[in-house]
Design an enzyme around this catalytic site. Structure first.
Site, PDB file in Angstrom:
ATOM      1  N   CYS A   2       0.832  -1.188   0.000  1.00 45.07           N
ATOM      2  CA  CYS A   2       0.000   0.000   0.000  1.00 45.07           C
ATOM      3  C   CYS A   2       0.873   1.247   0.000  1.00 45.07           C
ATOM      4  O   CYS A   2       1.836   1.358   0.747  1.00 45.07           O
ATOM      5  CB  CYS A   2      -0.960   0.107   1.185  1.00 45.07           C
ATOM      6  SG  CYS A   2      -2.092  -1.248   1.330  1.00 45.07           S
ATOM      7  N   ARG A  27       4.237  -0.718  -4.686  1.00 49.29           N
ATOM      8  CA  ARG A  27       3.914  -1.095  -3.305  1.00 49.29           C
ATOM      9  C   ARG A  27       2.631  -1.911  -3.212  1.00 49.29           C
ATOM     10  O   ARG A  27       2.363  -2.543  -2.191  1.00 49.29           O
ATOM     11  CB  ARG A  27       3.754   0.160  -2.446  1.00 49.29           C
ATOM     12  CG  ARG A  27       5.014   0.978  -2.311  1.00 49.29           C
ATOM     13  CD  ARG A  27       4.742   2.221  -1.506  1.00 49.29           C
ATOM     14  NE  ARG A  27       4.565   1.907  -0.096  1.00 49.29           N
ATOM     15  CZ  ARG A  27       5.533   1.924   0.805  1.00 49.29           C
ATOM     16  NH1 ARG A  27       6.757   2.212   0.436  1.00 49.29           N
ATOM     17  NH2 ARG A  27       5.287   1.639   2.065  1.00 49.29           N
ATOM     18  N   TRP A  74      -2.480  -3.046  -1.613  1.00 51.49           N
ATOM     19  CA  TRP A  74      -2.129  -4.460  -1.584  1.00 51.49           C
ATOM     20  C   TRP A  74      -2.995  -5.061  -0.496  1.00 51.49           C
ATOM     21  O   TRP A  74      -2.828  -4.750   0.689  1.00 51.49           O
ATOM     22  CB  TRP A  74      -0.642  -4.635  -1.268  1.00 51.49           C
ATOM     23  CG  TRP A  74      -0.180  -6.053  -1.335  1.00 51.49           C
ATOM     24  CD1 TRP A  74       0.217  -6.735  -2.450  1.00 51.49           C
ATOM     25  CD2 TRP A  74      -0.048  -6.964  -0.243  1.00 51.49           C
ATOM     26  NE1 TRP A  74       0.580  -8.016  -2.115  1.00 51.49           N
ATOM     27  CE2 TRP A  74       0.418  -8.184  -0.763  1.00 51.49           C
ATOM     28  CE3 TRP A  74      -0.290  -6.888   1.125  1.00 51.49           C
ATOM     29  CZ2 TRP A  74       0.664  -9.307   0.021  1.00 51.49           C
ATOM     30  CZ3 TRP A  74      -0.058  -7.999   1.911  1.00 51.49           C
ATOM     31  CH2 TRP A  74       0.420  -9.201   1.362  1.00 51.49           C
ATOM     32  N   ASN A  98      -2.169   2.589   5.490  1.00 51.60           N
ATOM     33  CA  ASN A  98      -1.239   1.505   5.191  1.00 51.60           C
ATOM     34  C   ASN A  98      -0.922   0.830   6.509  1.00 51.60           C
ATOM     35  O   ASN A  98      -0.532   1.497   7.462  1.00 51.60           O
ATOM     36  CB  ASN A  98       0.037   2.074   4.559  1.00 51.60           C
ATOM     37  CG  ASN A  98       1.120   1.017   4.381  1.00 51.60           C
ATOM     38  OD1 ASN A  98       0.820  -0.165   4.266  1.00 51.60           O
ATOM     39  ND2 ASN A  98       2.361   1.452   4.367  1.00 51.60           N
ATOM     40  N   GLY A  99      -1.103  -0.484   6.587  1.00 49.69           N
ATOM     41  CA  GLY A  99      -0.839  -1.201   7.835  1.00 49.69           C
ATOM     42  C   GLY A  99      -2.011  -2.098   8.165  1.00 49.69           C
ATOM     43  O   GLY A  99      -2.815  -2.429   7.287  1.00 49.69           O
ATOM     44  N   GLU A 481      17.687 -18.499  -4.311  1.00 53.15           N
ATOM     45  CA  GLU A 481      17.342 -17.210  -4.899  1.00 53.15           C
ATOM     46  C   GLU A 481      16.912 -17.372  -6.366  1.00 53.15           C
ATOM     47  O   GLU A 481      15.945 -16.748  -6.817  1.00 53.15           O
ATOM     48  CB  GLU A 481      18.528 -16.246  -4.775  1.00 53.15           C
ATOM     49  CG  GLU A 481      18.353 -14.898  -5.442  1.00 53.15           C
ATOM     50  CD  GLU A 481      17.170 -14.079  -4.920  1.00 53.15           C
ATOM     51  OE1 GLU A 481      16.573 -14.453  -3.901  1.00 53.15           O
ATOM     52  OE2 GLU A 481      16.826 -13.081  -5.574  1.00 53.15           O
ATOM     53  N   LYS A 485      13.273 -16.244  -7.691  1.00 51.66           N
ATOM     54  CA  LYS A 485      13.109 -15.283  -8.792  1.00 51.66           C
ATOM     55  C   LYS A 485      12.202 -15.876  -9.860  1.00 51.66           C
ATOM     56  O   LYS A 485      11.299 -15.225 -10.353  1.00 51.66           O
ATOM     57  CB  LYS A 485      14.492 -14.999  -9.372  1.00 51.66           C
ATOM     58  CG  LYS A 485      14.951 -13.661  -9.664  1.00 51.66           C
ATOM     59  CD  LYS A 485      15.048 -12.575  -8.684  1.00 51.66           C
ATOM     60  CE  LYS A 485      14.158 -12.506  -7.514  1.00 51.66           C
ATOM     61  NZ  LYS A 485      14.609 -11.716  -6.403  1.00 51.66           N
ATOM     62  N   GLU A 488       8.469 -16.236  -8.612  1.00 53.45           N
ATOM     63  CA  GLU A 488       7.684 -15.027  -8.336  1.00 53.45           C
ATOM     64  C   GLU A 488       7.298 -14.272  -9.609  1.00 53.45           C
ATOM     65  O   GLU A 488       6.259 -13.636  -9.635  1.00 53.45           O
ATOM     66  CB  GLU A 488       8.353 -14.113  -7.313  1.00 53.45           C
ATOM     67  CG  GLU A 488       9.567 -13.381  -7.766  1.00 53.45           C
ATOM     68  CD  GLU A 488      10.203 -12.559  -6.638  1.00 53.45           C
ATOM     69  OE1 GLU A 488       9.478 -11.972  -5.831  1.00 53.45           O
ATOM     70  OE2 GLU A 488      11.442 -12.502  -6.597  1.00 53.45           O
ATOM     71  N   HIS A 504      17.748 -37.155  -1.186  1.00 53.33           N
ATOM     72  CA  HIS A 504      16.941 -37.535  -0.017  1.00 53.33           C
ATOM     73  C   HIS A 504      15.472 -37.182  -0.215  1.00 53.33           C
ATOM     74  O   HIS A 504      14.745 -37.023   0.754  1.00 53.33           O
ATOM     75  CB  HIS A 504      17.495 -36.865   1.245  1.00 53.33           C
ATOM     76  CG  HIS A 504      18.899 -37.290   1.545  1.00 53.33           C
ATOM     77  ND1 HIS A 504      19.200 -38.513   2.106  1.00 53.33           N
ATOM     78  CD2 HIS A 504      20.086 -36.687   1.307  1.00 53.33           C
ATOM     79  CE1 HIS A 504      20.512 -38.629   2.219  1.00 53.33           C
ATOM     80  NE2 HIS A 504      21.083 -37.530   1.723  1.00 53.33           N
ATOM     81  N   LYS A 603       6.128  -4.754  -3.223  1.00 54.53           N
ATOM     82  CA  LYS A 603       7.563  -4.546  -3.038  1.00 54.53           C
ATOM     83  C   LYS A 603       7.946  -4.446  -1.570  1.00 54.53           C
ATOM     84  O   LYS A 603       8.967  -4.953  -1.143  1.00 54.53           O
ATOM     85  CB  LYS A 603       7.954  -3.254  -3.773  1.00 54.53           C
ATOM     86  CG  LYS A 603       9.433  -2.930  -3.716  1.00 54.53           C
ATOM     87  CD  LYS A 603      10.177  -3.668  -4.785  1.00 54.53           C
ATOM     88  CE  LYS A 603      11.669  -3.503  -4.698  1.00 54.53           C
ATOM     89  NZ  LYS A 603      12.365  -4.691  -5.177  1.00 54.53           N
TER      90      LYS A 603
HETATM   91  C1  F6R Z   1      11.880 -11.097  -3.833  1.00 51.00           C
HETATM   92  C2  F6R Z   1      11.766  -9.988  -2.930  1.00 51.00           C
HETATM   93  C3  F6R Z   1      11.301 -10.246  -1.544  1.00 51.00           C
HETATM   94  C4  F6R Z   1      12.016  -9.309  -0.562  1.00 51.00           C
HETATM   95  C5  F6R Z   1      11.434  -9.464   0.846  1.00 51.00           C
HETATM   96  C6  F6R Z   1      12.173  -8.626   1.861  1.00 51.00           C
HETATM   97  O1  F6R Z   1      12.334 -10.697  -5.082  1.00 51.00           O
HETATM   98  O2  F6R Z   1      12.018  -8.867  -3.291  1.00 51.00           O
HETATM   99  O3  F6R Z   1      11.469 -11.580  -1.188  1.00 51.00           O
HETATM  100  O4  F6R Z   1      13.369  -9.626  -0.561  1.00 51.00           O
HETATM  101  O5  F6R Z   1      10.089  -9.091   0.833  1.00 51.00           O
HETATM  102  O6  F6R Z   1      12.146  -7.274   1.524  1.00 51.00           O
HETATM  103  P1  F6R Z   1      13.223  -6.265   2.075  1.00 51.00           P
HETATM  104  O7  F6R Z   1      14.548  -6.659   1.541  1.00 51.00           O
HETATM  105  O8  F6R Z   1      12.771  -4.919   1.611  1.00 51.00           O
HETATM  106  O9  F6R Z   1      13.183  -6.391   3.581  1.00 51.00           O
END
Ligand code: F6R
Length: 608
Positions: A2, A27, A74, A98-99, A481, A485, A488, A504, A603
């Site tokens: 948000c 966001r 969001w 937001n929250g 990772e 990637k 997502e 395993h 984000k």
């Molecule tokens: C994946 C991604 C998320 C963030 C996670 C933590 O691409 O961006 O997994 O890494 O939400 O966010 P931050 O780093 O802002 O605490």
């Protein structure tokens, strides 16, 4: 998670609000709305889905007024529908939030009993109704607003307006919020990006602060209602950094920015000598070696901590504990004296990581905390003893790329600094490792100059029902990772696994439609990884190899190989990360997903 914006200006605010929402769409993007005040009335437009839908609506029916608020959502409580989009309002009050309001159920019942008629399923809608009810019994407006805030439990950043006055109200508790101003007006926003184009000065509200503004004056107070001072700072230059041209997506732009980010970081923290300086974390210079380091983060940031554990433990010979923030904060962690807490966060606002930091500080106030963060004014930065800034620049693509490698690189420098400081590495070795990191910046540039190299991988995913990423040592978190990637942004199931653990269980998944990405680097148990590769190959898997081996050393019958320049113990993961990012990007483009704003994600996750 948000984005909220509020504006009171000398001119109509609709376009300012809309532009701010555009910059904050990363966001949250499941609905959006704007409300303005004109002729003593609230005027609202809301739309489900991306911001473009709201924009289209406003083109047909624009909103007048020099005072207004806006929101990009969001969803937490209530499905993404117009009725749940913000602003939420009564006839006279509109609020964006937001929250999460944790006591919303109790408040809703109490307010309904006294006549409130709710239009949404959200927790946020309790705020305007509560504020209205408090105002009915309290003529002092500031007191009424504070009383309202005091009845809310949970985390919030709020902006609010009323139909019969030209005042912008705001409050911050647990979610980020800043004030900004220019000769043309005063603004509140979740993110400085939102107001970078219209404001010249900024003030980051402190936890618990609230207040109101008209065109002439900004009034702020602390959580107890005591007047506080606004300390304006110059607004940082950031507008140009947020344009994606000529790239098709922000994610692609951010992947390509990495070599420049690497150099920025190396020049910021090294000076041609073996002494690495972190000017915003000076406690490190004089601190004794800690007995333990605890690293806590979420998602991609968590993966960088897992990599750093290999670097730190090898040289410092102290235990390094790495945990996901949402687990750490609820598992009654045992924290001894002389322990450092390291949090890692692109945004510095991730709710679970922030709360983990607070728990650490409450339990052991004498221990030191350090944050690796990309946003210098974020909550985590303000609440930590030291900061190692990532210098990656604004990251807009929801999938983290350049902030990930910026974390890896700063963690590598941090590991080298500690190894040097506590006599586990001599000057010459530190210099060699720093040079290897500079070489990695060149290597990354060379890789990115030939993006067509990565194209051969995409067809292997056209029939895939999932994929497996394998690695050992620091390549294991890289595998995690790579898988994150891919899933997502392409919505294809992917798992990262320690290569040695694969037999395993997950080996049962192997068939010709489960591409296996093997990350095999000289630095990390190469022979053993190649044995694991043969195990999956023997079961019919299609193999993609990411490696720094020479061509003549590559095992036979590999379906696709990506050669990366050879790195050292610290620099190798930086180079291997790039093909994994490109792979996810290309597969997502091939599937036609929304790369920069993948479904269900946001984000900055400022709710737990
Ligand atoms: C994946 C991604 C998320 C963030 C996670 C933590 O691409 O961006 O997994 O890494 O939400 O966010 P931050 O780093 O802002 O605490």
């Amino acid at each position: 998670m948000c984005g909220i914006i509020g504006a009171i200006a000398r001119n109509p605010v609709q376009n300012t609000l809309l532009h701010a929402l555009k910059t904050m769409e990363y966001r949250g993007y499941d609905s959006a709305g704007i409300c303005t005040v004109s002729q003593q009335q609230l005027h609202t437009q809301k739309a489900k889905g991306k911001l473009i839908n709201l924009e289209t609506l406003l083109e047909k029916e624009p909103l007048e007024g020099n005072l207004g608020i806006g929101h990009t959502r969001w969803a937490t409580h209530g499905v993404p529908e117009v009725r749940n989009a913000h602003p939420h309002q009564t006839e006279s009050i509109a609020v964006v939030h937001n929250g999460i309001i944790e006591n919303h159920q109790r408040l809703r019942e109490m307010l309904q009993a006294s006549g409130a008629t709710f239009a949404s399923d959200t927790d946020s809608e309790t705020i305007p109704w509560l504020w209205q009810q408090v105002l009915e019994g309290e003529t002092n407006q500031e007191k009424a607003f504070l009383d309202t805030l005091n009845q809310l439990e949970g985390a919030f950043a709020i902006a609010g307006i009323r139909n019969n006055e030209q005042k912008l109200w705001f409050a911050r508790r647990g979610s980020p919020l800043l004030l900004a101003r220019s000769p043309d007006g005063v603004f509140v926003a979740s993110d400085a990006l939102a107001v970078g184009a219209v404001a010249t000065e900024v003030y980051y509200l402190k936890e618990g602060q609230w207040g109101w503004s008209d065109l002439e004056h900004v009034h702020i107070f602390d959580a107890q209602g005591k007047k506080a001072e606004v300390m304006w700072e110059a607004m940082p230059e950031m507008v140009a950094a947020t344009e994606k041209d000529p790239y098709k997506h922000y994610m692609l732009k951010e992947i390509h920015e990495q070599p420049r980010v690497f150099l920025d970081i190396l020049h910021a923290y090294t000076d041609g000598s073996p002494h690495i300086h972190f000017p915003q974390a000076t406690f490190i210079e004089t601190a004794p070696l800690p007995s333990r380091i605890i690293m806590v983060a979420c998602g991609t940031s968590y993966h960088t901590a897992l990599t750093a554990r290999y670097w730190l433990e090898r040289y410092l010979k102290i235990p390094v504990e790495v945990d996901v923030a949402s687990e750490f904060r609820y598992r009654d962690p045992v924290i001894a004296e002389n322990t450092w807490m390291i949090t890692l966060s692109q945004s510095g606002e991730t709710a679970d990581t922030l709360e983990a930091l607070r728990l650490f500080k409450r339990q052991t106030p004498n221990n030191k905390s350090l944050v690796f963060c990309n946003v210098a004014h974020s909550s985590m930065v303000r609440e930590s003893d030291g900061l190692i800034e990532l210098y990656a620049g604004p990251e807009i693509g929801v999938a983290s790329t350049k902030a990930y490698t910026a974390q890896l690189l700063t963690l590598a420098l941090f590991s080298l600094k500690l190894a040097h400081q506590y006599n586990a590495m001599d000057d010459e070795s530190v210099m060699q490792h720093i040079q290897a990191l500079f070489a990695a910046a060149d290597g990354a540039k060379a890789l990115l100059e030939k993006p067509k190299t990565f194209d051969a991988l995409t067809p292997l995913f056209s029939q895939a029902h999932g994929s497996l990423f394998l690695g050992r040592g620091p390549c294991y978190p890289l595998a995690l990772e790579g898988a994150l990637k891919l899933k997502e942004i392409s919505y294809l199931h992917a798992e990262g696994y320690p290569a040695g653990e694969m037999k395993h269980g997950p080996i049962a998944l192997i068939d010709e439609n489960l591409p296996v990405i093997v990350i095999a680097l000289r630095q990390y148990h190469l022979d053993k990884v190649i044995s694991n590769l043969h195990e999956v190959q023997a079961r019919g898997a299609k193999i993609i190899l990411v490696t720094d081996m020479q061509k003549n050393e590559i095992p036979e019958n590999i379906n696709a190989t990506i050669h990366i320049p050879e790195g050292d113990f610290f620099s190798a993961p930086l180079l291997a990360a790039i093909p994994l990012q490109y792979l996810a990007y290309n597969v997502a483009c091939d599937k036609g997903t929304d790369v920069d704003q993948p479904r269900n994600l946001a984000k900055s996750v400022t709710v737990e």
